[in-house]
Design an enzyme around this catalytic site. Sequence first.
Site, PDB file in Angstrom:
ATOM      1  N   CYS A  33     -15.607  30.564  18.440  1.00 56.85           N
ATOM      2  CA  CYS A  33     -14.346  30.492  17.699  1.00 56.85           C
ATOM      3  C   CYS A  33     -13.513  29.318  18.227  1.00 56.85           C
ATOM      4  O   CYS A  33     -13.803  28.777  19.294  1.00 56.85           O
ATOM      5  CB  CYS A  33     -13.577  31.795  17.851  1.00 56.85           C
ATOM      6  SG  CYS A  33     -12.844  32.026  19.492  1.00 56.85           S
ATOM      7  N   CYS A  91     -13.915  36.750  15.891  1.00 55.54           N
ATOM      8  CA  CYS A  91     -13.963  35.801  14.775  1.00 55.54           C
ATOM      9  C   CYS A  91     -15.366  35.264  14.508  1.00 55.54           C
ATOM     10  O   CYS A  91     -15.652  34.857  13.389  1.00 55.54           O
ATOM     11  CB  CYS A  91     -13.007  34.641  15.032  1.00 55.54           C
ATOM     12  SG  CYS A  91     -11.269  35.121  14.888  1.00 55.54           S
TER      13      CYS A  91
END
Length: 836
Positions: free
Chosen positions: A704, A753
């Site tokens: 991420c 994420c």
Amino acid sequence: MAELIKVARTDQLPDGARKLCSVEDRRIAIFNLGGSLYAIDNRCTHRDGPVGAGELNDAVITCPWHGWRFNVTSGRCLDGGGDLRCYPVHVEGNDVLIDVTPTDQSHDDDGIYCYLVRYGRFGHVSRVGSINRIACRRGDRVVVNTSRGVEFAEVLDAPQDGEGRSDQERPAGELLRLATDEDKQREAELGDLHQRVLRASEALISGRGLSVTAVDAEQLFDRQTIIVYYLGEPTEKLGPLAVELSKTADQRRVQFEPIDLLPTTETEVSEQRPEPTPKRSKQERIKESSQFLRGTIMNELSCHTDKFSPDDVSLLKFHGTYQQDDRDARKGRVPGVGKRHMFMVRLRIPGGRLMAGQLLGTLDLCDRFADGTLRVTTRQGLQVHGVAKGNLWQTIHDVNASLLTTLGACGDVVRNVMCCPAPQRNDRVRSQMQTTASDLAKHFAPRTSAYYEIWVDGEKRLEQSSKSNVEPIYGRAYLPRKFKIGVALPQDNCIDVYTQDVGLLAVVEAGQLVGYNLLVGGGLGNTPSVKNTFPRLGDTMAFVPYAKVLRVVTAIVEVQRDHGNRENRRRARMKYLLDEWGVDRFKTRVEQYLDDETLDDPRPVTVHGIEDHLGWQAQGDGKFYFGLFVENGRIKDDGDARLKTGLRRILERFRMPVRLTPQQNLLLWNLQPLWKDEMFELLREAGIKTHDVISTVRRHAMACPALPTCGLAITEAERVLPGLIDELETLLAKLDLNADEFTVRMTGCPNACVRPYTADIGLVGKAVGKYTILVGGKMLGDRLNFIYKDMVPLNEVLSELLPLLIYFKSDRQPAETLGDFCHRKGLEDLRRFSAK
């Protein structure tokens, strides 16, 4: 000694009630919140309004005159103005008493001299502070910094000789200095421009047919702000006018301010206990009162600051942008200097489908307004980082000009709908899947016109924002939390269908897409310190025919809308509703929303394959597509690797359409066979590596953004994973494991994420510079991993993984993957071997 005065009886203040009273020369409001009593001044520090008569939401009360909000328990103003005094409350028998003993406490402002001043054309009165004693007396002209800007003020009261440095009321501004002759001359010269703005505002108000009257204007002393005073009810329609007027006022901020004051009489409020209402988090109240995502965003765009108010920051997410700050810049920040704010803008691109011109235009935006890089997201979108507030409007406006949007890319709505991106032509199943994704995206896009008013045309649409049918699916408060949908094939789960709130797994019979198995309740984000939050994979709930998908998924969204947790955002995702109810009860409730229509049982279809679609591949119509590897999704020029430059040249040369993959790569498609050599030559010239020269472990790794842009990041991710992979490649080569396929996914916090909780190896930021190592996931995405080691410093990650890799090499079964091996052995066995 405490000075206690009786103000009420306990039976006059049941839970939820309030009472307004006068004590000597004070007006005081008393509240019973959950059995605790609080008392604050009943005089708004803005214009002396009767605060206690306003709307109360939990512990926040809103002044009925001009909307300033105060925390009842502390008196603190939530809108940057002066705080209210908070009085200690005592109960003796049936009597409620207030302690009105004079105090010299001033919260965090001890040691500050306080001055009472009047400023502005219509006589605002407030206290201002100064660390240094400034010799002045009543009637002196001074220069002050107020919440409106730098202004001239008249001193009404100043500290007398021998008085202490603190005051019972917290200062709302700062006294800068006594006015000089030059200051007074400058004040006299401020008249021309504000008269021109006044005339322009009168014309605009008349032309728009607004029921307000502009009566005067003044330019603040800092020459940055012009206040236009008006008579009439405050209206959101003045926001666009302020933006237009700023362009005619040499780009100064223009602000409308009402002056039709209400009578200053005490208002008695009913003591009857109100009906109990469900508790709502702060975010829920912000959404409900936002006039369908408008807030005050339009006005704040014209403010000469680098940030928005906290409420508007929450609403901006629905518009596709997050307010962030440069985390690197914090380290060298001068004391007293605030954060350097910037914005991330996210594009919503269903199924990851783009035209060449759209991607080229977004690359241009990165160079014009952002940090020069573009990021492909794990949900098949694009992110632009480092946009200054002054460039935010133009950035989002230009995104829309290219027929793309940021609306619904973030916020408590259905986010970007994912779909397997492989552009296989003459493949009816994949074509129908893309249609499903597109239909879902259109169906669940927010309907409010606020987005277009603010970012596209600046004009109020015809909708009546007070009507509930503006958002027929979401309602005034939208969803309790974000909602994710993905469409996948059993043989290609590249979108991680089990991690979606609603996953649609294609059911294909005789080469035809007959419908989907619906998976519900997936989601990976969690807060490790909160025990009842956790990653979860979706449950298979039902089979839905192709023609009924929209209707059934709408019912699922509506069940989450009505029954999801709106009190605790950490428990607001639909996965927690599934965990609490179970899939059978959830399915029954969905059927009730479908007018008691019975849903079919799931078909015997499960995930059994995954592709990353890299390389030169036939697309089924004589043409080809090429999957281009993008490390961690970051499109940039970095030394000899000039990915952004090379990609731009290829797009300009061939003008092919593009698709974004859930692994953060690019698919360039509709390629003629004769283009191959020229395209590969352009790649070589730009130093861009293709998948065939990239290691297996790097090919499947993801990170991420983390630091320095993400406000939630605890540790590094994107900036350190390439170096970690360099070392891991060397280690795997020594162990002769470099051909094995497994996933390494790294995040700077537990919010998942890049989906680290289904990876063979997950690295999740836990504390500064330290990670949780998780193992035992599966590349197919249908199994969660488990914690192997916790709080591991970055420089020790590989040394902790080494024994595990050695064990895997020596004791694996034929064709067994690393994740399957760890899952089979289990935590205790792995740790026992590592300890040898």
